[in-house]
Design a protein around this motif. Sequence first.
Motif, PDB file in Angstrom:
ATOM      1  N   VAL A  43       1.032  -1.165   0.082  1.00 53.66           N
ATOM      2  CA  VAL A  43       0.002   0.037  -0.119  1.00 53.66           C
ATOM      3  C   VAL A  43       0.956   1.109   0.189  1.00 53.66           C
ATOM      4  CG1 VAL A  43      -1.954   1.143   1.146  1.00 53.66           C
ATOM      5  CG2 VAL A  43      -1.736  -1.165   1.271  1.00 53.66           C
ATOM      6  N   VAL A  44       0.526   2.111  -0.921  1.00 52.86           N
ATOM      7  CA  VAL A  44       1.552   3.324  -1.075  1.00 52.86           C
ATOM      8  C   VAL A  44       0.616   4.377  -1.049  1.00 52.86           C
ATOM      9  CG1 VAL A  44       3.155   4.520  -2.429  1.00 52.86           C
ATOM     10  CG2 VAL A  44       3.200   1.907  -2.692  1.00 52.86           C
ATOM     11  N   ILE A  45       0.633   5.492  -0.265  1.00 53.56           N
ATOM     12  CA  ILE A  45      -0.094   6.480   0.122  1.00 53.56           C
ATOM     13  C   ILE A  45       0.653   8.103   0.037  1.00 53.56           C
ATOM     14  CG2 ILE A  45      -1.454   7.454   1.824  1.00 53.56           C
ATOM     15  CD1 ILE A  45      -1.309   4.909   3.549  1.00 53.56           C
ATOM     16  N   VAL A  46       0.005   8.794  -0.653  1.00 56.63           N
ATOM     17  CA  VAL A  46       0.135  10.098  -0.599  1.00 56.63           C
ATOM     18  C   VAL A  46      -0.901  11.007   0.165  1.00 56.63           C
ATOM     19  CG1 VAL A  46       0.276  12.453  -1.740  1.00 56.63           C
ATOM     20  CG2 VAL A  46       1.399  10.525  -2.733  1.00 56.63           C
ATOM     21  N   LEU A  47      -0.460  11.513   1.357  1.00 60.12           N
ATOM     22  CA  LEU A  47      -1.382  12.287   2.153  1.00 60.12           C
ATOM     23  C   LEU A  47      -0.726  13.631   2.131  1.00 60.12           C
ATOM     24  CD1 LEU A  47      -3.994  12.448   4.056  1.00 60.12           C
ATOM     25  CD2 LEU A  47      -2.352  11.757   5.871  1.00 60.12           C
ATOM     26  N   HIS A  48      -1.580  14.665   1.761  1.00 63.23           N
ATOM     27  CA  HIS A  48      -0.842  15.978   1.720  1.00 63.23           C
ATOM     28  C   HIS A  48      -0.605  16.489   3.160  1.00 63.23           C
ATOM     29  CE1 HIS A  48      -3.386  17.287  -1.987  1.00 63.23           C
ATOM     30  NE2 HIS A  48      -2.491  16.599  -2.363  1.00 63.23           N
ATOM     31  N   LEU A  49       0.682  16.866   3.327  1.00 62.56           N
ATOM     32  CA  LEU A  49       1.015  17.686   4.507  1.00 62.56           C
ATOM     33  C   LEU A  49       1.624  18.783   4.393  1.00 62.56           C
ATOM     34  CD1 LEU A  49       3.096  14.407   5.715  1.00 62.56           C
ATOM     35  CD2 LEU A  49       1.005  15.219   6.677  1.00 62.56           C
ATOM     36  N   PRO A  50       1.705  19.998   5.281  1.00 63.36           N
ATOM     37  CA  PRO A  50       2.127  21.278   5.252  1.00 63.36           C
ATOM     38  C   PRO A  50       3.797  20.908   4.999  1.00 63.36           C
ATOM     39  CG  PRO A  50       0.927  21.060   7.064  1.00 63.36           C
ATOM     40  CD  PRO A  50       0.934  19.624   6.535  1.00 63.36           C
ATOM     41  N   GLU A  51       4.348  21.642   3.855  1.00 64.43           N
ATOM     42  CA  GLU A  51       5.670  21.492   3.523  1.00 64.43           C
ATOM     43  C   GLU A  51       6.453  21.989   4.709  1.00 64.43           C
ATOM     44  OE1 GLU A  51       8.711  21.740  -0.421  1.00 64.43           O
ATOM     45  OE2 GLU A  51       6.323  22.107  -0.642  1.00 64.43           O
TER      46      GLU A  51
END
Length: 197
Positions: A43-51
């Motif tokens: 399972v590969v996930i992109v979850l938006h995070l503050p840079e």
Amino acid sequence: MKRELPADFAFAAEIVAIGASAGGVEALLSLFTGLAPPLRAAVVIVLHLPEGQDSRLVDVFALRLRLPVQEASPHAPVQAGHIYFAPPGYHLLVEADRSFSLSCDPPVLFSRPAIDVLFESCAEAIGENLAALLLTGANEDGAEGLARIHAAGGLTAVQDPDEAAHPTMPAAALRLDEPDFVLPLAGLRSLLHTVIR
């Protein structure tokens, strides 16, 4: 496009790619409820995070899951049974040899990592052996990438916008393309557990 998971549903994924933004931590925790080894897919996930901020996602999920959870690192192999998160500040890609790469290319829809970048790389590298889920979020990232996966023969599913904490992201995907499934989190959980076991 189905709004219920058929009783005889079956799909064997090599990789499951998941994208989420606002409200995504809670949605992912719901999806992973009851998940335990052995798993046949990664399972590969992109979850938006503050840079510019350290990510605590690995810590949060490792405490709650009986599975290996880690940040994806460049050139590392994608291993079945593992859950990977994109590191903050980098786009995450899956290569044809089933390894990860990272990119410092400009943000996509104000996001880096961007869901579209992950999804598009997976569509090219994995194709029909891929499943992708797009969850709650407050921008339109992921819609184009999900359509690309659909065109490549992968399985695509979107969280029902009526249930999503932030419906903008799943609604954008539905405007652009017709995914295989539009489901509430309970249905997505059943789908996820089916395709990775």
